[in-house]
Design a protein around this motif. Structure first.
Motif, mmCIF file in Angstrom:
data_model
loop_
_atom_site.group_PDB
_atom_site.id
_atom_site.type_symbol
_atom_site.label_atom_id
_atom_site.label_comp_id
_atom_site.label_asym_id
_atom_site.label_seq_id
_atom_site.Cartn_x
_atom_site.Cartn_y
_atom_site.Cartn_z
ATOM 1 N N GLY A 1 -1.625 8.556 9.314
ATOM 2 C CA GLY A 1 -1.885 9.886 8.770
ATOM 3 C C GLY A 1 -1.831 9.961 7.258
ATOM 4 N N PHE A 2 -1.831 8.814 6.591
ATOM 5 C CA PHE A 2 -1.680 8.799 5.139
ATOM 6 C C PHE A 2 -2.960 8.336 4.452
ATOM 7 C CE2 PHE A 2 2.562 8.761 6.739
ATOM 8 C CZ PHE A 2 3.282 9.510 5.832
ATOM 9 N N THR A 3 -3.249 8.968 3.323
ATOM 10 C CA THR A 3 -4.376 8.578 2.480
ATOM 11 C C THR A 3 -3.855 7.601 1.436
ATOM 12 O OG1 THR A 3 -5.397 10.734 2.771
ATOM 13 C CG2 THR A 3 -6.130 9.434 0.874
ATOM 14 N N VAL A 4 -4.532 6.471 1.263
ATOM 15 C CA VAL A 4 -4.090 5.463 0.305
ATOM 16 C C VAL A 4 -4.178 6.028 -1.104
ATOM 17 C CG1 VAL A 4 -4.572 3.189 -0.675
ATOM 18 C CG2 VAL A 4 -4.724 3.546 1.804
ATOM 19 N N VAL B 1 0.853 -1.189 0.000
ATOM 20 C CA VAL B 1 0.000 0.000 0.000
ATOM 21 C C VAL B 1 0.882 1.230 0.000
ATOM 22 C CG1 VAL B 1 -1.909 1.178 1.154
ATOM 23 C CG2 VAL B 1 -1.677 -1.304 1.355
ATOM 24 N N TYR B 2 0.539 2.189 -0.855
ATOM 25 C CA TYR B 2 1.304 3.426 -0.977
ATOM 26 C C TYR B 2 0.370 4.580 -0.646
ATOM 27 C CZ TYR B 2 4.742 6.632 -2.977
ATOM 28 O OH TYR B 2 5.675 7.610 -3.147
ATOM 29 N N GLY B 3 0.774 5.416 0.301
ATOM 30 C CA GLY B 3 -0.076 6.523 0.719
ATOM 31 C C GLY B 3 0.664 7.847 0.729
ATOM 32 N N VAL B 4 -0.106 8.926 0.749
ATOM 33 C CA VAL B 4 0.454 10.273 0.816
ATOM 34 C C VAL B 4 -0.264 11.053 1.910
ATOM 35 C CG1 VAL B 4 1.161 10.369 -1.612
ATOM 36 C CG2 VAL B 4 -1.135 11.097 -0.977
ATOM 37 N N SER B 5 0.428 12.086 2.411
ATOM 38 C CA SER B 5 -0.176 12.959 3.414
ATOM 39 C C SER B 5 -0.333 14.346 2.819
ATOM 40 C CB SER B 5 0.685 13.013 4.676
ATOM 41 O OG SER B 5 1.868 13.726 4.409
#
Length: 124
Positions: free
Chosen positions: A103-106, A75-79
């Motif tokens: 704290g990250f959105t997928v 899974v890769y997420g960004v904040s």
């Protein structure tokens, strides 16, 4: 170390294709393999003379689980601050990288869930 080398030498698409390679038959329960994989990745990251970021750790964990016959999800997420983070889940259970994932959105999941695109909103 192999995951880091792969990040330096292969395209991301080709690297993700390695997650669909051959796998062995599962010998242990998923919970045992999660525990063992988490321990191996975290212990290696602490002992290596260089720093391993979340992506090489996540790739190593995904490969280890796949070789044990499981189907992990990277899974890769960004904040909001444009920080990025990668973690691995197996059957919805976090394996590595989950402590910082809150704290990250997928942004993407590899392999993508059946019937969905890897990146939300993109064509399959």
């Amino acid at each position: 170390m192999v995951a880091r080398l792969g990040l330096w030498t292969l395209s991301f698409t080709r690297l993700m294709a390695t997650l669909h390679g051959r796998s062995r038959t599962a010998r242990a329960t998923p919970q045992e393999d999660i525990r063992d994989t988490r321990w191996a990745v975290e212990a290696s990251a602490r002992r290596l003379p260089w720093s391993l970021t979340c992506l090489p750790q996540a790739l190593a964990a995904a490969w280890m689980l796949q070789r044990r016959g499981h189907a992990p999800a990277l899974v890769y997420g960004v904040s909001q601050g444009f920080a990025a983070h990668a973690w691995v889940e197996l059957e919805g259970v976090p394996v590595v990288g989950d402590r910082a994932a809150g704290g990250f959105t997928v942004l993407a999941r590899f392999p993508a869930a059946v019937g969905s695109a890897a990146v939300p909103g993109s064509a399959a």
